[in-house]
Write an enzyme that holds these catalytic residues in place. Structure first.
Site, PDB file in Angstrom:
ATOM      1  CG  ASP A 167       6.518  16.569  61.813  1.00  0.00           C
ATOM      2  OD1 ASP A 167       5.319  16.642  62.115  1.00  0.00           O
ATOM      3  OD2 ASP A 167       7.018  17.207  60.862  1.00  0.00           O
ATOM      4  CG  ASP A 190       1.190  22.509  60.899  1.00  0.00           C
ATOM      5  OD1 ASP A 190       1.895  23.536  60.843  1.00  0.00           O
ATOM      6  OD2 ASP A 190       1.610  21.372  60.616  1.00  0.00           O
ATOM      7  CD  GLU A 200       1.946  14.348  61.760  1.00  0.00           C
ATOM      8  OE1 GLU A 200       0.806  13.967  61.399  1.00  0.00           O
ATOM      9  OE2 GLU A 200       2.871  14.552  60.978  1.00  0.00           O
TER      10      GLU A 200
END
Length: 513
Positions: free
Chosen positions: A313, A413, A360
């Site tokens: 992430d 998200d 990411e």
């Protein structure tokens, strides 16, 4: 047109270069579905028969990857990205039916959990009901089942004792964060004699983590038998109120009063006009480098016990990170500070030469971040929902992608495809319909088809999109703290999902996934 062609050729050239890592080389498909979102009779999705049934569905559908959000214990806000530990498993995910089978719980004990909602997680009620039940079960387990395997797990698991001490003390001090505890308990290095009640609680938490370990290991083995690899998410920063900070203060940016000096977030972006103030303390990368990034290597080692592939992430944060003065009300007044860069990934390669990882890399990236990503060889991410705002020049459009990328219909998200499409203005809807050659009724499956058809080696689809669900099924809305992480698939929706197997299998065959 020539510029775009040259750009694509350059990216293909970079893909063929020698990188630190080579990941996800074969064309394949995956599903993004957090474990808590499965149906169950205990108020939240868990490692029960439905998890194995989900893997059966993936096998029949020719889907090779199951991606989940972090499986660590959640803290304030119930977010898996604000965890109480980067190493431990979330007790909520334990299948409590195991304790009934072994005689450590009765069916009567489970009745309150069975009465919780089936279409979402009521975290407040779950928290109230779950912990007395699992503590009782763990106590009975310790009384009747001191196995050699448990003793081996306890002795060989380095993170176990610090985490369990942290959790036991947190209970002892009425769930308050560690920075509100008395000084003699506010850091692991200050600990001396513990109250008997705390010592007992430590042992209960060790038993709970052992059961999680056993159940998840069994699930991972079942995934392998079905030809499915697990992708797990690693948040870049641990939460402030976590065992990580309590036991490892020296590797974070703190002052001499044990307060963070700078905290994490991102500046204003697609998701939020004022940026996102995450509030996580930032790493002291100079200290980490001196110890050869040991804490991070230990963390990766733990995650590779759980998953086959990791999604790293906020990849940008390893090149440079947005540092916000502690106490700020928004993320606007921060500054970009240098991260460890490629040196960090060289240390990772030395210990994990065959690591498979997805980076990411969403958001506004500078050339330095892009160059670092290219050097690692990690595939980045492309989100289909970002592809139509700059039509037809968007780099997120499937035909503008290159092989070393992962195409997502959306992430945890994002809105669902249906909810997102309904929110578009008429021009964006028109452009989307022109691109996929479909009307509104079939638009979601047309977009799933585009993800499968894309040039990316890997395509990952959200379960909510396969089911065609609207915005009510959204898992998280960044920048908000209410009504997140709660969506669950009902038993009826699970049945409907399984009926899509033939369609997904056909897409995999048509597009060589």
């Amino acid at each position: 047109m020539r510029i775009e062609k040259d750009k694509k050729l350059r990216m293909e050239h970079l893909f063929r270069m020698e990188h630190l890592f080579n990941c996800l080389q074969q064309r394949s498909a995956g599903i993004l579905h957090h474990l808590t979102c499965l149906p169950s009779d205990q108020g939240i999705g868990c490692i029960d028969g439905n998890a194995k049934s989900f893997l059966d569905f993936l096998r029949v559908s020719k889907i090779k990857y199951w991606q989940v959000c972090p499986l660590s214990p959640t803290g304030y806000g119930d977010s898996p990205y604000q965890s109480l530990s980067s190493f431990a498993g979330n007790p909520y995910l334990i299948d409590l039916n195991y304790f009934i089978t072994e005689g450590f719980l009765s069916k009567e004990d489970m009745k309150p959990l069975a009465e919780l909602p089936r279409d979402h997680v009521d975290f407040a009620k779950l928290n109230e009901l779950f912990w007395p039940i699992i503590f009782s079960a763990a106590e009975n387990f310790l009384k009747k089942n001191q196995s050699e395997d448990f003793n081996k797990f306890e002795k060989s698991t380095k993170w176990l004792d610090p985490f369990c001490r942290f959790m036991a003390l947190k209970e002892y001090f009425d769930k308050k964060p560690w920075y509100q505890w008395p000084d003699e308990f506010s850091s692991i290095r200050n600990l001396k004699k513990l109250p008997p009640k705390v010592t007992k609680s430590i042992n209960l938490h060790k038993a709970i983590q052992y059961i999680f370990h056993r159940q998840f290991s069994d699930l991972k083995n079942y995934a392998r038998q079905n030809g499915v690899k697990l992708i797990g998410d690693i948040p870049i920063f641990p939460g402030l109120d976590s065992a990580d900070l309590w036991a490892n203060r020296e590797i974070f940016l703190f002052d001499d009063k044990d307060q963070p000096t700078l905290v994490a977030g991102v500046p204003p972006d697609y998701f939020s006009e004022s940026g996102q103030l995450w509030g996580n303390p930032l790493y002291n990368w100079q200290v980490l480098k001196k110890i050869n990034y040991k804490w991070w290597l230990d963390r990766l080692e733990r995650n590779l016990e759980l998953y086959d592939v990791i999604r790293l992430d906020h990849f940008r944060g390893f090149y440079d990170f947005w540092a916000i003065p502690f106490g700020s009300e928004t993320a606007k007044n921060g500054s970009w500070e240098p991260g460890p860069g490629i040196d960090f990934f060289k240390a990772i390669r030395k210990k994990f030469p065959k690591l498979e990882c997805i980076a990411e890399n969403l958001g506004d990236l500078n050339k330095g971040v892009t160059t670092m990503l290219e050097a690692t060889g990690f595939p980045g991410m492309a989100v289909l929902q970002f592809a139509f705002s700059d039509f037809p020049k968007s780099t997120y459009l499937p035909h503008n992608q290159y092989r070393n990328n992962v195409m997502y219909t959306g992430t945890h998200d994002n809105n669902t495809l249906r909810g997102w499409f309904n929110s578009l203005d008429e021009m964006d809807k028109h452009n989307l319909r022109r691109y996929v050659k479909s009307d509104n009724n079939c638009i979601v499956w047309a977009l799933i088809n585009e993800a499968y058809k894309s040039t990316c080696n890997t395509a990952i689809i959200c379960t909510q999109d396969i089911l065609g669900l609207d915005h009510d099924a959204r898992l998280n809305t960044p920048g908000t703290q209410m009504n997140n992480w709660a969506w669950r698939m009902t038993e009826e929706q699970f049945v409907a999902l399984k009926k899509s197997s033939e369609t997904l299998k056909e897409l995999a065959e048509i597009y060589d996934r």
